[in-house]
Design an enzyme around this catalytic site. Sequence first.
Site, PDB file in Angstrom:
ATOM      1  N   GLY A 174       0.443  -7.711   9.334  1.00 50.27           N
ATOM      2  CA  GLY A 174       1.541  -7.572   8.260  1.00 50.27           C
ATOM      3  C   GLY A 174       1.646  -7.635   6.885  1.00 50.27           C
ATOM      4  CB  THR A 175      -0.370  -7.755   4.177  1.00 51.61           C
ATOM      5  OG1 THR A 175      -0.223  -7.119   2.907  1.00 51.61           O
ATOM      6  CG2 THR A 175      -1.547  -7.650   4.890  1.00 51.61           C
ATOM      7  NE  ARG A 206      15.079 -14.121   0.064  1.00 49.91           N
ATOM      8  CZ  ARG A 206      16.333 -13.717  -0.537  1.00 49.91           C
ATOM      9  NH1 ARG A 206      16.412 -13.556  -1.744  1.00 49.91           N
ATOM     10  NH2 ARG A 206      17.369 -13.449   0.227  1.00 49.91           N
ATOM     11  CD  GLN A 255      -0.574 -10.471   1.010  1.00 49.20           C
ATOM     12  OE1 GLN A 255      -0.252  -9.741   0.207  1.00 49.20           O
ATOM     13  NE2 GLN A 255      -0.908 -10.101   2.079  1.00 49.20           N
ATOM     14  CG  ASN A 256       4.090 -14.241   4.787  1.00 52.25           C
ATOM     15  OD1 ASN A 256       4.007 -13.309   4.057  1.00 52.25           O
ATOM     16  ND2 ASN A 256       3.780 -14.024   6.066  1.00 52.25           N
ATOM     17  CG  ASP A 300       7.013 -17.790   6.147  1.00 56.49           C
ATOM     18  OD1 ASP A 300       5.995 -18.434   6.843  1.00 56.49           O
ATOM     19  OD2 ASP A 300       7.317 -16.373   6.459  1.00 56.49           O
ATOM     20  CG  HIS A 345       1.520 -14.246  -2.943  1.00 58.05           C
ATOM     21  ND1 HIS A 345       1.692 -13.039  -2.720  1.00 58.05           N
ATOM     22  CD2 HIS A 345       0.314 -14.060  -3.761  1.00 58.05           C
ATOM     23  CE1 HIS A 345       0.814 -12.031  -2.869  1.00 58.05           C
ATOM     24  NE2 HIS A 345       0.040 -12.766  -3.630  1.00 58.05           N
TER      25      HIS A 345
HETATM   26  N1  APR Z   1       4.901  -6.903  13.046  1.00 58.62           N
HETATM   27  C1  APR Z   1       3.684  -6.558  11.959  1.00 58.62           C
HETATM   28  N2  APR Z   1       3.780  -5.749  10.689  1.00 58.62           N
HETATM   29  C2  APR Z   1       5.019  -5.535  10.497  1.00 58.62           C
HETATM   30  C3  APR Z   1       6.059  -5.630  11.343  1.00 58.62           C
HETATM   31  C4  APR Z   1       6.088  -6.372  12.427  1.00 58.62           C
HETATM   32  N3  APR Z   1       7.003  -6.721  13.360  1.00 58.62           N
HETATM   33  N4  APR Z   1       7.312  -5.189  10.467  1.00 58.62           N
HETATM   34  C5  APR Z   1       6.666  -4.703   9.338  1.00 58.62           C
HETATM   35  N5  APR Z   1       5.614  -4.793   9.412  1.00 58.62           N
HETATM   36  C6  APR Z   1       4.543  -4.665   8.201  1.00 58.62           C
HETATM   37  C7  APR Z   1       5.132  -3.320   7.326  1.00 58.62           C
HETATM   38  O1  APR Z   1       4.739  -1.996   7.952  1.00 58.62           O
HETATM   39  C8  APR Z   1       4.109  -3.527   6.136  1.00 58.62           C
HETATM   40  O2  APR Z   1       3.070  -2.820   6.256  1.00 58.62           O
HETATM   41  O3  APR Z   1       4.219  -5.371   7.243  1.00 58.62           O
HETATM   42  C9  APR Z   1       4.115  -4.920   6.240  1.00 58.62           C
HETATM   43  C10 APR Z   1       4.655  -5.635   5.082  1.00 58.62           C
HETATM   44  O4  APR Z   1       4.415  -5.390   3.803  1.00 58.62           O
HETATM   45  P1  APR Z   1       5.203  -5.816   2.469  1.00 58.62           P
HETATM   46  O5  APR Z   1       6.565  -5.621   2.690  1.00 58.62           O
HETATM   47  O6  APR Z   1       4.571  -4.991   1.520  1.00 58.62           O
HETATM   48  O7  APR Z   1       4.552  -7.297   2.400  1.00 58.62           O
HETATM   49  P2  APR Z   1       3.399  -8.035   1.669  1.00 58.62           P
HETATM   50  O8  APR Z   1       2.419  -7.082   1.949  1.00 58.62           O
HETATM   51  O9  APR Z   1       3.295  -9.347   2.502  1.00 58.62           O
HETATM   52  O10 APR Z   1       3.877  -7.999   0.291  1.00 58.62           O
HETATM   53  C11 APR Z   1       2.813  -8.655  -0.463  1.00 58.62           C
HETATM   54  O11 APR Z   1       4.315  -8.437  -2.394  1.00 58.62           O
HETATM   55  O12 APR Z   1       6.251  -8.782  -3.339  1.00 58.62           O
HETATM   56  C12 APR Z   1       5.097  -9.337  -2.927  1.00 58.62           C
HETATM   57  O13 APR Z   1       4.777 -11.289  -3.418  1.00 58.62           O
HETATM   58  C13 APR Z   1       5.273 -10.915  -2.428  1.00 58.62           C
HETATM   59  O14 APR Z   1       3.468 -11.739  -0.835  1.00 58.62           O
HETATM   60  C14 APR Z   1       4.263 -10.421  -1.051  1.00 58.62           C
HETATM   61  C15 APR Z   1       3.599  -9.553  -1.556  1.00 58.62           C
END
Ligand code: APR
Length: 227
Positions: free
Chosen positions: A170-171, A56, A86-87, A89, A104
């Site tokens: 984006g979550t 990663r 939550q990222n 990066d 995180h």
């Molecule tokens: N722009 C905006 N949103 C987007 C894009 C984009 N280009 N592409 C995808 N998404 C959205 C998806 O539709 C989804 O709702 O981003 C979201 C990503 O969700 P997850 O993959 O569940 O990520 P996240 O919510 O950050 O996860 C939370 O889970 O596994 C753990 O610790 C890890 O911090 C992470 C936590």
Amino acid sequence: MKKIAILSGAGISAESGIKTFRDSDGLWENYRVEEVATIDAWYRNPDLMTDFYNARRAELEHAKPNDAHLLVAKLEEHFEVTVITQNIDNLHEQAGSSNIIHLHGEATKACSENGKRFVQDIGYRPIGYDEKTPDGARMRPFIVWFGEDVPRLSDGAHAVEQCDILIIIGTSLNVYPAAGLLYYAPSHCQIYVIDPKEVQPISRDVHFIKKKATEGMRELYDMLCSQ
Ligand code: APR
């Protein structure tokens, strides 16, 4: 100055080439959470976890912030902004945001496996299996895994409690306690959600911008800064 809190997730970095977790091509399609993202997994197989986070970290080396990260940083010209991400990066940092809470952890840092002491910047280099921190403990990635406390949660909650505008971007809002932060928003707070897909149901009034991060953030930035 009005206060903005941003709650960002993997989707804000998707257009920078970093995979999300739960989308169809997301990380959890190819890896099992229970094997690479829990504290028990670390004690069962630390070498595998070290490899996973080394990979990663290496992926981040050439990643650049996209317009959504840059517009979040630019909001500071008009608002007092706290980014709660939550990222793991460092794209909000690279974009120039000055007040960032990593809920995180951070991919470019390492710490001791016992008590997360001796936190240090390691940049993009791999952690070795036999690396130790000064107390002789095994070195581990500075990440909050499932089953661990989220030490910066109260800082995030405080920022949301104080804000006039909350931008959730984006979550999928699947992971608690991070996803619960939105409920700390005061009643006068305007809440915006930017995501191309439906996210978890939210029992608050929100303005939903069903767009990718760069496009949605541009639309919202123009609207907020013209008011
Ligand atoms: N722009 C905006 N949103 C987007 C894009 C984009 N280009 N592409 C995808 N998404 C959205 C998806 O539709 C989804 O709702 O981003 C979201 C990503 O969700 P997850 O993959 O569940 O990520 P996240 O919510 O950050 O996860 C939370 O889970 O596994 C753990 O610790 C890890 O911090 C992470 C936590």
